[in-house]
Scaffold this active site. Structure first.
Site, mmCIF file in Angstrom:
data_model
loop_
_atom_site.group_PDB
_atom_site.id
_atom_site.type_symbol
_atom_site.label_atom_id
_atom_site.label_comp_id
_atom_site.label_asym_id
_atom_site.label_seq_id
_atom_site.Cartn_x
_atom_site.Cartn_y
_atom_site.Cartn_z
ATOM 1 N N GLY A 119 -13.996 57.030 8.351
ATOM 2 C CA GLY A 119 -13.671 57.939 9.458
ATOM 3 C C GLY A 119 -12.323 57.583 10.057
ATOM 4 O O GLY A 119 -11.723 56.543 9.739
ATOM 5 N N LEU A 120 -11.884 58.446 10.948
ATOM 6 C CA LEU A 120 -10.582 58.267 11.592
ATOM 7 C C LEU A 120 -10.537 56.977 12.414
ATOM 8 O O LEU A 120 -11.582 56.457 12.824
ATOM 9 C CB LEU A 120 -10.313 59.441 12.546
ATOM 10 C CG LEU A 120 -10.129 60.830 11.932
ATOM 11 C CD1 LEU A 120 -10.029 61.883 13.049
ATOM 12 C CD2 LEU A 120 -8.885 60.866 11.044
ATOM 13 N N SER A 121 -9.329 56.515 12.675
ATOM 14 C CA SER A 121 -9.148 55.417 13.614
ATOM 15 C C SER A 121 -9.716 55.854 14.971
ATOM 16 O O SER A 121 -9.440 56.959 15.441
ATOM 17 C CB SER A 121 -7.648 55.109 13.736
ATOM 18 O OG SER A 121 -7.437 54.092 14.677
ATOM 19 N N GLY A 122 -10.524 55.002 15.582
ATOM 20 C CA GLY A 122 -11.114 55.328 16.879
ATOM 21 C C GLY A 122 -12.391 56.153 16.798
ATOM 22 O O GLY A 122 -12.983 56.489 17.826
ATOM 23 N N SER A 123 -12.834 56.458 15.588
ATOM 24 C CA SER A 123 -14.060 57.267 15.471
ATOM 25 C C SER A 123 -15.305 56.441 15.815
ATOM 26 O O SER A 123 -16.344 57.002 16.163
ATOM 27 C CB SER A 123 -14.189 57.870 14.065
ATOM 28 O OG SER A 123 -14.219 56.849 13.081
ATOM 29 N N GLY A 124 -15.208 55.122 15.686
ATOM 30 C CA GLY A 124 -16.335 54.253 16.058
ATOM 31 C C GLY A 124 -16.850 53.382 14.925
ATOM 32 O O GLY A 124 -17.917 52.764 15.054
ATOM 33 N N LYS A 125 -16.107 53.260 13.848
ATOM 34 C CA LYS A 125 -16.575 52.487 12.686
ATOM 35 C C LYS A 125 -16.894 51.021 13.051
ATOM 36 O O LYS A 125 -17.977 50.538 12.750
ATOM 37 C CB LYS A 125 -15.513 52.510 11.564
ATOM 38 C CG LYS A 125 -15.130 53.903 11.088
ATOM 39 C CD LYS A 125 -14.097 53.862 9.987
ATOM 40 C CE LYS A 125 -12.758 53.258 10.376
ATOM 41 N NZ LYS A 125 -12.004 53.989 11.431
ATOM 42 N N SER A 126 -15.919 50.345 13.674
ATOM 43 C CA SER A 126 -16.108 48.913 13.972
ATOM 44 C C SER A 126 -17.233 48.714 14.990
ATOM 45 O O SER A 126 -18.043 47.787 14.869
ATOM 46 C CB SER A 126 -14.825 48.309 14.535
ATOM 47 O OG SER A 126 -13.780 48.463 13.626
ATOM 48 N N SER B 29 -10.528 54.553 4.843
ATOM 49 C CA SER B 29 -10.728 55.028 3.457
ATOM 50 C C SER B 29 -10.582 56.553 3.373
ATOM 51 O O SER B 29 -11.565 57.257 3.123
ATOM 52 C CB SER B 29 -12.069 54.544 2.895
ATOM 53 O OG SER B 29 -13.135 54.666 3.804
HETATM 54 N N1 LIG Z 1 -0.538 54.478 9.524
HETATM 55 C C1 LIG Z 1 -1.772 54.113 9.854
HETATM 56 N N2 LIG Z 1 -2.821 54.947 9.652
HETATM 57 C C2 LIG Z 1 -4.061 54.560 9.995
HETATM 58 N N3 LIG Z 1 -4.375 53.372 10.561
HETATM 59 C C3 LIG Z 1 -3.360 52.501 10.764
HETATM 60 C C4 LIG Z 1 -2.034 52.834 10.427
HETATM 61 N N4 LIG Z 1 -1.250 51.763 10.750
HETATM 62 C C5 LIG Z 1 -2.055 50.820 11.260
HETATM 63 N N5 LIG Z 1 -3.328 51.258 11.264
HETATM 64 C C6 LIG Z 1 -4.457 50.414 11.688
HETATM 65 O O1 LIG Z 1 -4.951 49.868 10.445
HETATM 66 C C7 LIG Z 1 -6.337 49.659 10.590
HETATM 67 C C8 LIG Z 1 -7.028 49.427 9.268
HETATM 68 O O2 LIG Z 1 -6.928 50.530 8.428
HETATM 69 P P1 LIG Z 1 -7.808 50.587 7.093
HETATM 70 O O3 LIG Z 1 -7.575 49.379 6.255
HETATM 71 O O4 LIG Z 1 -9.213 50.874 7.471
HETATM 72 O O5 LIG Z 1 -7.134 51.831 6.390
HETATM 73 S S1 LIG Z 1 -7.292 52.314 4.889
HETATM 74 O O6 LIG Z 1 -8.732 52.420 4.609
HETATM 75 O O7 LIG Z 1 -6.638 51.343 3.993
HETATM 76 O O8 LIG Z 1 -6.614 53.630 4.879
HETATM 77 C C9 LIG Z 1 -6.815 50.858 11.381
HETATM 78 O O9 LIG Z 1 -7.985 50.403 11.999
HETATM 79 P P2 LIG Z 1 -9.054 51.337 12.766
HETATM 80 O O10 LIG Z 1 -8.323 51.819 13.989
HETATM 81 O O11 LIG Z 1 -10.126 50.366 13.102
HETATM 82 O O12 LIG Z 1 -9.509 52.436 11.877
HETATM 83 C C10 LIG Z 1 -5.625 51.097 12.346
HETATM 84 O O13 LIG Z 1 -5.847 50.422 13.535
HETATM 85 N N1 LIG Z 2 -21.019 57.031 20.221
HETATM 86 C C1 LIG Z 2 -20.039 56.126 19.971
HETATM 87 N N2 LIG Z 2 -20.022 55.468 18.807
HETATM 88 C C2 LIG Z 2 -19.029 54.557 18.560
HETATM 89 N N3 LIG Z 2 -18.040 54.257 19.428
HETATM 90 C C3 LIG Z 2 -17.998 54.902 20.599
HETATM 91 C C4 LIG Z 2 -19.008 55.853 20.929
HETATM 92 N N4 LIG Z 2 -18.724 56.347 22.149
HETATM 93 C C5 LIG Z 2 -17.612 55.722 22.569
HETATM 94 N N5 LIG Z 2 -17.176 54.840 21.657
HETATM 95 C C6 LIG Z 2 -15.983 53.976 21.820
HETATM 96 O O1 LIG Z 2 -14.973 54.429 20.931
HETATM 97 C C7 LIG Z 2 -14.172 53.335 20.495
HETATM 98 C C8 LIG Z 2 -14.201 53.296 18.979
HETATM 99 O O2 LIG Z 2 -13.375 52.240 18.533
HETATM 100 P P1 LIG Z 2 -13.600 51.492 17.170
HETATM 101 O O3 LIG Z 2 -15.048 51.160 16.974
HETATM 102 O O4 LIG Z 2 -12.616 50.377 17.110
HETATM 103 O O5 LIG Z 2 -13.212 52.653 16.129
HETATM 104 P P2 LIG Z 2 -12.689 52.493 14.631
HETATM 105 O O6 LIG Z 2 -13.212 51.189 14.085
HETATM 106 O O7 LIG Z 2 -13.252 53.689 13.933
HETATM 107 O O8 LIG Z 2 -11.186 52.524 14.716
HETATM 108 C C9 LIG Z 2 -14.775 52.079 21.114
HETATM 109 O O9 LIG Z 2 -14.036 51.768 22.281
HETATM 110 C C10 LIG Z 2 -16.191 52.509 21.466
HETATM 111 O O10 LIG Z 2 -16.723 51.801 22.569
#
Ligand SMILES: Nc1ncnc2c1ncn2[C@@H]1O[C@H](COP(=O)(O)OS(=O)(=O)O)[C@@H](OP(=O)(O)O)[C@H]1O
Ligand SMILES: Nc1ncnc2c1ncn2[C@@H]1O[C@H](COP(=O)(O)OP(=O)(O)O)[C@@H](O)[C@H]1O
Length: 198
Positions: free
Chosen positions: A29-36, A103
């Site tokens: 899923g997108l960055s910030g979607s809640g994966k971690s 991914s």
């Molecule tokens: N250009 C760009 N696009 C997307 N994300 C970016 C980028 N640069 C840095 N980041 C940060 O990198 C974190 C890890 O990404 P991933 O290894 O999960 O990405 S990938 O699966 O290889 O595409 C990813 O973590 P999450 O925010 O937890 O998703 C981002 O914080």
């Molecule tokens: N229903 C939910 N599920 C997961 N995260 C949520 C939810 N609602 C709010 N959040 C918040 O959204 C943010 C997601 O961040 P994170 O887990 O780091 O996302 P990712 O790993 O996809 O980049 C966290 O601050 C989390 O507390």
């Protein structure tokens, strides 16, 4: 002497398989979607049930396993492929592996689905606007300001899964609800025992 009941439960093929089956719980899923966030909560729940679990999180992977990789399609696919290999080694040895990676490319995810041990694809789905509002690392703000090229969802693709095993709509459901849906999916696939009865 072992009682019949205990003996039967020890030799029940299903419970033995369950205990050693392993699996790859792939959160995309997108960055910030809640994966971690979901990975952490799910991991706690599985550990409480005495199951063997590891988390492979994109951030950690990029620090320790793929420090030289960037965010081109080739680098992302290589990153995903590497994690797929590690996850497969663990999974086939009985570990539940939770992977939290953007991914973004469908073909490599489908390739892993077809070639790895017990791969479960879970789409952590939140609208881009919600992810941008959450912006836990401030990356969307940087991308919006033009300080970051190739940021997934903004100026780089994210190909949604067409047939995921599960979708968690994190803008509409709580973390606990998402975790509970994942647990149910794993249980339906006989990758874990039914935790309701523990
Ligand atoms: N250009 C760009 N696009 C997307 N994300 C970016 C980028 N640069 C840095 N980041 C940060 O990198 C974190 C890890 O990404 P991933 O290894 O999960 O990405 S990938 O699966 O290889 O595409 C990813 O973590 P999450 O925010 O937890 O998703 C981002 O914080
Ligand atoms: N229903 C939910 N599920 C997961 N995260 C949520 C939810 N609602 C709010 N959040 C918040 O959204 C943010 C997601 O961040 P994170 O887990 O780091 O996302 P990712 O790993 O996809 O980049 C966290 O601050 C989390 O507390």
């Amino acid at each position: 002497m072992v009682s019949t009941q205990v003996f039967n439960s020890m030799t029940d093929e299903k419970s033995i398989n369950r205990a050693i089956s392993g699996g790859i719980i792939w959160l995309t899923g997108l960055s910030g979607s809640g994966k971690s966030t979901i990975a952490t909560h799910l991991c706690k729940t599985l550990i409480q049930a005495n199951l063997k679990v590891e988390i492979l999180d994109g951030d950690q992977i990029r620090t320790w396993l793929s420090p030289g990789l960037g965010f081109t399609k080739a680098d992302r696919d290589l990153n995903v492929q590497r994690v797929g290999i590690v996850a497969n080694l663990l999974s086939r040895n009985g570990i539940l592996v939770i992977v939290a990676m953007i991914s973004p490319y469908r073909a490599i995810r489908n390739h892993l689905k077809a070639t790895t041990h017990n791969f479960v694809e879970i789409f952590i789905n939140a609208p881009l606007e919600v992810c941008e509002m959450r912006d836990p690392k401030g990356l969307y703000a940087q991308a919006r300001a033009g300080d970051m090229q190739g940021f997934t969802g903004m100026n780089d693709p994210y190909e949604i899964p067409l047939q995921p095993d599960l979708i968690c709509h994190t803008a509409d459901e709580t973390i606990a609800e998402s975790v509970s849906k994942i647990i149910q999916t794993l249980s339906d696939r006989s990758l874990i025992p039914n935790l309701d009865h523990q």
